[in-house]
Design an enzyme around this catalytic site. Structure first.
Site, mmCIF file in Angstrom:
data_model
loop_
_atom_site.group_PDB
_atom_site.id
_atom_site.type_symbol
_atom_site.label_atom_id
_atom_site.label_comp_id
_atom_site.label_asym_id
_atom_site.label_seq_id
_atom_site.Cartn_x
_atom_site.Cartn_y
_atom_site.Cartn_z
ATOM 1 N N PRO A 199 3.182 4.415 -0.985
ATOM 2 C CG PRO A 199 3.575 6.444 -2.096
ATOM 3 C CD PRO A 199 3.678 4.958 -2.279
ATOM 4 N N GLY A 200 0.532 5.131 -0.490
ATOM 5 C CA GLY A 200 -0.874 5.341 -0.156
ATOM 6 C C GLY A 200 -1.718 5.956 -1.259
ATOM 7 C CD GLU B 266 5.121 -0.913 1.957
ATOM 8 O OE1 GLU B 266 4.327 -0.844 1.003
ATOM 9 O OE2 GLU B 266 6.266 -1.391 1.845
ATOM 10 C CG ASP C 181 0.003 -0.638 -7.188
ATOM 11 O OD1 ASP C 181 0.075 -0.893 -8.396
ATOM 12 O OD2 ASP C 181 0.372 0.449 -6.705
ATOM 13 C CB ALA D 226 -0.953 0.004 1.187
ATOM 14 C CB CYS E 244 4.039 1.368 -12.515
ATOM 15 S SG CYS E 244 5.464 1.112 -11.468
HETATM 16 N N1 SAM Z 1 0.069 0.999 -4.000
HETATM 17 C C1 SAM Z 1 1.052 2.033 -3.742
HETATM 18 C C2 SAM Z 1 0.476 3.379 -4.126
HETATM 19 O O1 SAM Z 1 -0.411 3.434 -4.995
HETATM 20 O O2 SAM Z 1 0.874 4.387 -3.524
HETATM 21 C C3 SAM Z 1 2.339 1.746 -4.461
HETATM 22 C C4 SAM Z 1 2.884 0.389 -4.168
HETATM 23 S S1 SAM Z 1 4.482 0.065 -4.829
HETATM 24 C C5 SAM Z 1 4.146 -0.165 -6.499
HETATM 25 C C6 SAM Z 1 4.796 -1.549 -4.254
HETATM 26 C C7 SAM Z 1 4.981 -1.691 -2.767
HETATM 27 O O3 SAM Z 1 5.260 -3.075 -2.508
HETATM 28 C C8 SAM Z 1 6.164 -0.920 -2.194
HETATM 29 O O4 SAM Z 1 5.716 -0.073 -1.167
HETATM 30 C C9 SAM Z 1 7.104 -1.979 -1.640
HETATM 31 O O5 SAM Z 1 7.712 -1.609 -0.404
HETATM 32 C C10 SAM Z 1 6.188 -3.156 -1.449
HETATM 33 N N2 SAM Z 1 6.913 -4.458 -1.514
HETATM 34 C C11 SAM Z 1 8.185 -4.692 -1.890
HETATM 35 N N3 SAM Z 1 8.482 -6.007 -1.771
HETATM 36 C C12 SAM Z 1 7.392 -6.604 -1.290
HETATM 37 C C13 SAM Z 1 7.082 -7.947 -0.925
HETATM 38 N N4 SAM Z 1 7.965 -8.923 -1.079
HETATM 39 N N5 SAM Z 1 5.871 -8.196 -0.435
HETATM 40 C C14 SAM Z 1 4.956 -7.205 -0.308
HETATM 41 N N6 SAM Z 1 5.184 -5.920 -0.652
HETATM 42 C C15 SAM Z 1 6.383 -5.628 -1.134
#
Ligand code: SAM
Length: 444
Positions: free
Chosen positions: A112-113, A133, A177, A110, A230
């Site tokens: 930064p939100g 997160e 995401d 989630a 993305c």
């Molecule tokens: N959904 C967020 C938004 O819209 O602001 C962006 C999310 S970003 C694309 C992916 C997130 O997955 C990051 O915050 C990262 O720290 C987290 N992440 C990284 N490795 C992960 C793992 N093994 N399991 C779960 N989350 C993970």
């Protein structure tokens, strides 16, 4: 500054578009990117020059760049700066009527939100959104953004997603995401071009499968899974969805693209390509669980009762209250669905936030909690108010002196125009600034 070229291998080996399209995509990645904001559904924003984003009711393109960190309205959660393609989520939620009835939703990755603040704005007020997160530092940024957005029906945890395996059939909606190779960021963040490699695609794809397999047991029968990245490549997008469809009893859900000009349907899911769609690179697919038999719900314990003076305080200071819980010396605005999730799972997760902390017990007094200022349910007119001009507001956010405050002793709500920034406590000729230290504006 020398332009950073696209990484070799990205278009040649990892992009499945026809040659002509690859050229157009590459050209678009060297152009300016559009700036999007999404307005808070209940907090007011002074007029700014914008153009609407067709797929998001509160979304708007800004006509010029701004330094958001110097805007008190941004600090007060009146809008969220978000890349426009990500706002397509709204079409999925509305078209599948996930906004119509109370549901239990999880945003599993989630921080930064961006999507959590969007989702919670769309869901029914009796729903609960659980935002998780895995990274500790990022979960604190998530907490700041979610608290400033001010919805009581939120839960924030900082756990690996494997922890959700045990929550069998708990969620009607799961958003993944996923962390990805980030090719969609090549325009907005040119440095990301240096971090990409072909090997990261394979690594991310495996991690996406691991995350999804940990979460699948928690999806309710008929539950919806939204998977997004993305990035552009097939391995992490269609490849991951194909893997899901062959390993789980899921069906793909098609979306009406009428309000999504330029969106491209892939063999599975949908692509936002920046040479066709007015936003950054983004991919999403919508899947529905077709397996499992609904389990009978556990019997509920009655809600614990609250002292009458607390109930009175909450009722007189907040609108439409449906639930309050005590949390150490604080009282948090929540809803019944938040309480239910906490009752079921509080021992299994690291909860960093539930609802909005609105007040604290100090001896025999109830005083406002710093987070209360951001609740959109706060009745601003019950507090004595201190209005600050733009420069004073920035000083307040930096926790620097704001000048002399001529007011009676006690807690005052601090505003810049309609934006609630926090509280001060006036004691004689001085005052304490209760804006949270960890959120202090550092930019001078
Ligand atoms: N959904 C967020 C938004 O819209 O602001 C962006 C999310 S970003 C694309 C992916 C997130 O997955 C990051 O915050 C990262 O720290 C987290 N992440 C990284 N490795 C992960 C793992 N093994 N399991 C779960 N989350 C993970």
């Amino acid at each position: 500054m020398e332009p950073i070229p696209l990484p070799s291998g990205f278009l040649q080996e990892h992009c499945s578009l026809p040659q002509q399209e690859k050229i157009k995509l590459a050209e678009s990645l060297d152009k300016e990117y559009p700036i999007g904001i999404r307005k808070h559904p209940f907090k007011k924003l002074p007029f700014v020059h914008t153009t609407p984003i067709p797929w998001c009711a509160q979304g708007a393109y800004l006509l010029q760049k701004q330094n958001f960190a110097l805007d008190p309205f941004w600090h007060a959660g009146h809008y969220y700066v978000q890349e426009p393609s990500s706002m397509v989520l709204e079409q999925v939620i509305n078209q599948l009527s996930l906004n119509k009835n109370p549901i239990v939703a999880l945003d599993a990755c989630a921080a930064p939100g961006g999507k959590s603040t969007h989702l919670i704005s769309l869901l029914h007020h009796e729903s609960v959104l659980w935002c998780n997160e895995v990274s500790k530092s990022r979960s604190l940024i998530l907490q700041e953004n979610m608290v400033k957005w001010g919805f009581a029906n939120q839960i924030i945890t900082n756990n690996p997603v494997s922890r959700f395996k045990k929550l069998e059939q708990n969620f009607n909606l799961i958003l993944v995401d996923a962390p990805c190779s980030g090719e969609g960021m090549f325009r907005k963040d040119r440095q990301s071009r240096l971090e990409w490699s072909g090997a990261s695609v394979a690594h991310c794809s495996q991690r996406q499968q691991d995350i999804l397999s940990d979460l699948m047991p928690a999806l309710a029968p008929d539950g919806i899974l939204i998977y997004s990245t993305c990035t552009f490549n097939e391995v992490e997008n269609e490849g991951t969805v194909k893997w899901l469809l062959s390993n789980y009893n899921l069906g793909e859900v098609k979306i009406n693209t009428q309000h999504l000009p330029g969106l491209e349907a892939g063999s599975y899911g949908y692509h936002c390509y920046p040479h066709k769609f007015a936003g950054e690179g983004f991919y999403f697919a919508v899947l529905q669980n077709q397996g499992g038999v609904p389990r009978t719900k556990r019997k509920e314990k009655p809600q614990s009762s609250m002292a009458s003076h607390v109930r009175e305080y909450v009722k007189s200071h907040f609108n439409d209250v449906t639930g309050v819980m005590s949390h150490f010396e604080n009282f948090n605005l929540v809803n019944e669905a938040v309480l239910q999730q906490l009752r079921l799972f509080k021992d299994q997760f690291y909860f960093i936030n539930a609802g909005i902390a609105i007040a604290s017990q100090k001896g025999n007094r109830i005083v406002p909690h710093p987070h209360a200022a951001f609740s959109h349910q706060l009745k601003g007119d019950v507090f004595d108010c201190i209005f600050l001009d733009h420069l004073q507001a920035l000083a307040f956010l930096r926790k620097q002196p704001i000048g002399s405050v001529e007011s009676e002793n006690g807690y005052k709500l601090v505003l810049h125009e309609q934006a609630h920034l926090g509280f001060i406590n006036v004691i004689g000729t001085r005052y304490n600034n209760y804006f949270p230290d960890e959120w202090r504006l550092r930019l001078q």
